[in-house]
Scaffold this motif. Structure first.
Motif, PDB file in Angstrom:
ATOM      1  N   ASP A 119     -18.297  15.030   1.933  1.00 36.37           N
ATOM      2  CA  ASP A 119     -16.882  15.356   2.105  1.00 36.37           C
ATOM      3  C   ASP A 119     -16.009  14.118   1.922  1.00 36.37           C
ATOM      4  OD1 ASP A 119     -15.146  17.540   2.504  1.00 36.37           O
ATOM      5  OD2 ASP A 119     -14.714  16.889   4.542  1.00 36.37           O
ATOM      6  N   THR A 120     -16.549  12.964   2.249  1.00 38.46           N
ATOM      7  CA  THR A 120     -15.831  11.705   2.022  1.00 38.46           C
ATOM      8  C   THR A 120     -15.566  11.520   0.531  1.00 38.46           C
ATOM      9  OG1 THR A 120     -17.148  10.812   3.854  1.00 38.46           O
ATOM     10  CG2 THR A 120     -15.828   9.251   2.582  1.00 38.46           C
ATOM     11  N   ARG A 122     -15.702  13.860  -1.824  1.00 38.16           N
ATOM     12  CA  ARG A 122     -14.838  14.931  -2.326  1.00 38.16           C
ATOM     13  C   ARG A 122     -13.361  14.644  -2.069  1.00 38.16           C
ATOM     14  NH1 ARG A 122     -18.378  20.102  -0.263  1.00 38.16           N
ATOM     15  NH2 ARG A 122     -19.598  20.436  -2.166  1.00 38.16           N
ATOM     16  N   GLY A 123     -13.077  14.030  -0.929  1.00 32.72           N
ATOM     17  CA  GLY A 123     -11.693  13.740  -0.604  1.00 32.72           C
ATOM     18  C   GLY A 123     -11.092  12.627  -1.435  1.00 32.72           C
ATOM     19  N   TRP A 389      -9.688  14.495   8.045  1.00 30.89           N
ATOM     20  CA  TRP A 389     -10.053  13.478   7.050  1.00 30.89           C
ATOM     21  C   TRP A 389      -9.311  13.743   5.743  1.00 30.89           C
ATOM     22  CZ3 TRP A 389     -11.462   9.322   4.620  1.00 30.89           C
ATOM     23  CH2 TRP A 389     -11.965   9.384   3.332  1.00 30.89           C
ATOM     24  N   ARG A 390      -9.370  14.981   5.272  1.00 31.20           N
ATOM     25  CA  ARG A 390      -8.771  15.299   3.977  1.00 31.20           C
ATOM     26  C   ARG A 390      -7.244  15.254   4.022  1.00 31.20           C
ATOM     27  NH1 ARG A 390     -12.979  19.090   4.394  1.00 31.20           N
ATOM     28  NH2 ARG A 390     -11.527  20.681   5.140  1.00 31.20           N
ATOM     29  N   ARG A 391      -6.649  15.758   5.117  1.00 31.05           N
ATOM     30  CA  ARG A 391      -5.194  15.907   5.151  1.00 31.05           C
ATOM     31  C   ARG A 391      -4.452  14.666   5.641  1.00 31.05           C
ATOM     32  NH1 ARG A 391      -4.211  22.036   7.609  1.00 31.05           N
ATOM     33  NH2 ARG A 391      -5.340  23.169   5.967  1.00 31.05           N
ATOM     34  N   VAL A 394      -7.315  10.510   4.297  1.00 28.15           N
ATOM     35  CA  VAL A 394      -7.371  10.209   2.863  1.00 28.15           C
ATOM     36  C   VAL A 394      -6.032   9.701   2.345  1.00 28.15           C
ATOM     37  CG1 VAL A 394      -7.593  11.230   0.560  1.00 28.15           C
ATOM     38  CG2 VAL A 394      -9.323  11.698   2.297  1.00 28.15           C
TER      39      VAL A 394
END
Length: 406
Positions: A119-120, A122-123, A389-391, A394
């Motif tokens: 996921d890291t 991907r972000g 993490w993504r919103r 990142v």
């Protein structure tokens, strides 16, 4: 002996695991008259949970075949840039013409495969040209390939950084934060052109005394001999790394689960309810995480014991006595590389204070090339995985890197 017992138990469980999967598949088809009854749903949910709770010793796939860049979905291919016995440097090559900041992600070598940071990656790949350290299971590395310890780990990092050349950034996630500082320090000490433009440290044990947690307290309360006699074993003769001394991944996994047993039990109960209620999306999210979390790898005994001693017990970096191959590491030599630290408010592994200590240790970096991000309401894994993490994280990391990409 411990490793052989574990492998024997795993071999005995394998047929049961296969039977559970087959039963689960049958219980989830129209051939089973009870599939849509409460009994059938509970049975299927229970079988799915039991399967997700069994440890695995195989590396999961990265499962990153595409990404969205500038509103368009583009293919992603994984290239091996440097191949070495204990780990490779890989690149997630996007089919785009744009030039984005090149980012080397240093992943932990602590019982899980590098894919735990899926996921890291991907972000970050929509806006970065991402490279990753892809560590290998020590149980699969033959003795003929030599030893691997903390010095070797830093050797690998320096080689990977020199392969990146110049005009790149580095990000260390969790455990490798202090070793990444050491590698960048050594490059700075020799005025090496491979010094990164910026260094982002995320939830890492830079100074464990700054904010003690359960793992750091355990490390300081036990002697290194205690860890060696209780946590180190030998790879059985029927595996590729026969007779190599390792810290097995299944022991690390057991320690992590025991430290937060209530949390893991609650997560599986939620997964059970989601499956019974037919909430496949939420159940799949839990299943994907635990399929990854239960996939474990071994690390060499030398690397494990030296990490416990030098990072957690004696705090070599924080106390200005870090030595690599008889050369003292001097973090104050870092001047060109910008520094960003990221911490999670609820992190119970590397608590807030441990990572931000890097600013004190790397004392020569100009103030305008420093940054810190404390993320509210996230624990250790939330720093590099999940919605926040993504919103939120990142964008903060990307802004810092873009500002320093000069």
């Amino acid at each position: 002996m411990l490793y052989s017992i574990y492998e024997t138990n795993r071999a005995m469980i394998a047929p049961v695991q296969t039977a559970m999967r087959m039963a689960g598949q049958f219980a989830n088809t129209s051939f089973d008259p009870f599939a849509y009854a409460l009994y059938g749903k509970e049975l299927n949910a229970g079988l799915g949970m039991m399967d997700s709770m069994l440890p695995r010793h195989t590396k999961p796939d990265w499962q990153i075949g595409t990404t969205v860049t500038e509103g368009a979905r583009v293919p992603v291919e994984i290239d091996t840039i440097v191949e070495k016995p204990f780990g490779d440097l890989i690149r997630f090559r996007r089919h785009v013409r744009r030039t984005d900041p090149r980012l080397l992600i240093v992943t932990p070598m602590s019982g899980h495969f590098s894919t735990l940071l899926r996921d890291t990656v991907r972000g970050l790949i929509p806006t970065h040209d991402v490279y990753v350290t892809d560590w290998k299971d020590a149980a699969r590395v033959p003795l003929l390939d030599g030893a691997f310890d903390v010095d070797t780990y830093i050797d690998y990092l320096i080689e990977f950084m020199r392969t990146m050349g110049s005009d790149y950034h580095v990000m260390a996630v969790c455990q490798p934060a202090p070793l990444t500082i050491a590698a960048v320090s050594l490059l700075a000490q020799h005025d090496d052109p491979a010094q990164p433009l910026s260094m982002t440290l995320m939830g890492g044990p830079v100074d464990t005394a700054a904010a003690p947690t359960a793992p750091t307290v355990l490390a300081t309360q036990r002697s290194i001999n205690w860890f060696e006699t209780r946590c180190v074993t030998t790879v059985p003769p029927y595996l590729p790394a026969a007779h190599r001394r390792v810290y097995p991944g299944f022991l690390q996994l057991g320690a992590f689960i025991a430290m937060n047993a209530d949390r893991h039990i609650d997560a599986h109960l939620r997964m059970f309810r989601h499956l019974v209620e037919g909430d496949g999306e939420s159940a799949d999210s839990h299943r994907r995480f635990y399929n990854e979390y239960m996939s474990v790898m071994d690390v060499t005994a030398d690397y494990y014991l030296q990490t416990v001693e030098r990072v957690f017990q004696e705090r070599w970096l924080a106390t200005d006595r870090f030595v690599w191959r008889n050369e003292r590491v001097r973090p104050e030599a870092i001047k060109r590389t910008a520094l960003l630290t990221v911490e999670g408010e609820l992190d119970d592994i590397s608590a807030p204070g441990q990572t931000i200590a890097a600013h004190r240790i790397c004392s020569s970096i100009p103030e305008e090339r420093r940054g810190n991000h404390l993320q509210p309401n996230v624990g250790h894994y939330g720093i590099f995985n999940g919605r926040r993490w993504r919103r939120e994280i990142v964008p903060a990391v990307s802004r810092f890197i873009q500002n320093m990409d000069i």
